[in-house]
Write an enzyme that holds these catalytic residues in place. Structure first.
Site: not given
Length: 338
Positions: A243, A247, A250-252
């Protein structure tokens, strides 16, 4: 325990009995019995259910099913045939049987329309899809559903408020030749099934499917296809490493949050108390559903294990039936309050 709900329970069309018997010969020691059990709807499996305390079963078409058909028109025609067939059979026993829609996953809009037809016309409880869809002129392509092209389908799932069960299928084409042909004993439950489905689900997580569709509900069998056992490592890698370099776009949420809000696991084909306790510790009993994986597994193995496993009554009821009753919005069924 009475009134258990089971939801990875397979059937096959009787007209494919010869193919079913041949397929069973690759993994069953008794192909004849398997063929009889998987084509039966209202007698053999109901007798087993009565004996072992299963009040309600949600039936789904056996793997690899429509996902093994790379011709789009043929796949869609078979999906419609299967759905119309099983709708007639479960209608005869609404307090004992429900069904998942079978879908051709060649086209997102077509899949969404067939799901809507099955839910609104027949009252199906969602859909079960056997991992990636074979596609291409020679069947060597694989369609994943973890990109924005599939948003129309996932939006339909959430609009209808029904879950999708992402079930494994056997590896095919180039993937089979390169990875599995020389390791054929690892195909299926030993490794390939978990590898395929976990790749797909984690692809949905990292490609933002659940962020775009926060109410979407996905079910994974076999106590989570290995993901719960890597939960710490996945979380560590996503949160502490990836992250920081992109990342997060799109990957909260964290992997644990997706499992708490979007992903369920079942006990299908994995009757280990040690493993169940581990999964309860990692993701809680609130996200676990009882299942059998019949007729690939037996009612006796699944139910005797679950009924005798040391669980407090709250967790046993949650996993055995209460979670499923909420997820599928089940009314009264056989022994639903026993």
């Amino acid at each position: 325990m009475l009134g258990k709900v089971a939801l990875e329970e397979a059937f096959a069309l009787p007209r494919f009995e010869e193919k079913t018997r041949w397929w069973a010969g690759m993994f069953s020691t008794d192909p004849e019995t398997h063929a009889k059990e998987i084509t039966d709807i209202n007698q053999i499996r109901i007798d087993y259910a009565q004996k072992h305390g299963v009040g309600y079963q949600i039936l789904s078409y056996t793997a690899p099913g429509v996902q093994d058909i790379w011709d789009a028109a043929e796949a869609q025609a078979l999906a419609v045939e299967i759905n119309d067939y099983i709708a007639e059979r479960v209608r005869a026993m609404p307090d004992r049987l429900g069904a998942f829609a079978t879908l051709s996953m060649h086209n997102p809009k077509e899949a969404a329309d067939e799901l809507r037809r099955c839910v609104e016309k027949y009252g199906f409880k969602g859909a079960l899809v056997n991992d990636t869809q074979r596609a291409g002129p020679d069947g060597d392509d694989m369609i994943f559903y973890d990109n924005a092209d599939w948003d129309i389908f996932w939006q339909t799932c959430t609009d209808l408020d029904v879950p999708l069960y992402l079930h494994p299928r056997n590896p095919t084409g180039t993937i089979y030749e390169k990875l599995w042909a020389d390791r054929k004993w690892l195909i299926g439950p030993p490794l390939s099934f978990a590898q395929g489905v976990s790749l797909h689900v984690l692809g949905m997580v990292t490609n933002g499917v659940f962020d775009r569709h926060p109410k979407l509900q996905i079910i994974m069998g076999h106590l989570g296809e290995h993901i719960p056992f890597d939960m710490w490592r996945i979380n560590h890698w996503f949160e502490d490493r990836k992250k920081q370099i992109g990342l997060a776009a799109t990957c909260k949420k964290t992997i644990r949050e997706y499992f708490a809000e979007n992903i369920w696991i079942t006990t299908s084909g994995h009757f280990s108390t040690t493993t169940l306790n581990f999964c309860m510790a990692e993701i809680s009993s609130d996200r676990i559903l009882f299942s059998i994986d019949y007729p690939f597994e037996t009612f006796s193995d699944a139910c005797d294990w679950f009924d005798k496993t040391e669980l407090n009554n709250t967790d046993r009821l949650k996993i055995g039936r209460e979670n499923a009753k909420k997820l599928f919005k089940l009314g009264d069924y056989h022994d639903s309050s026993a």
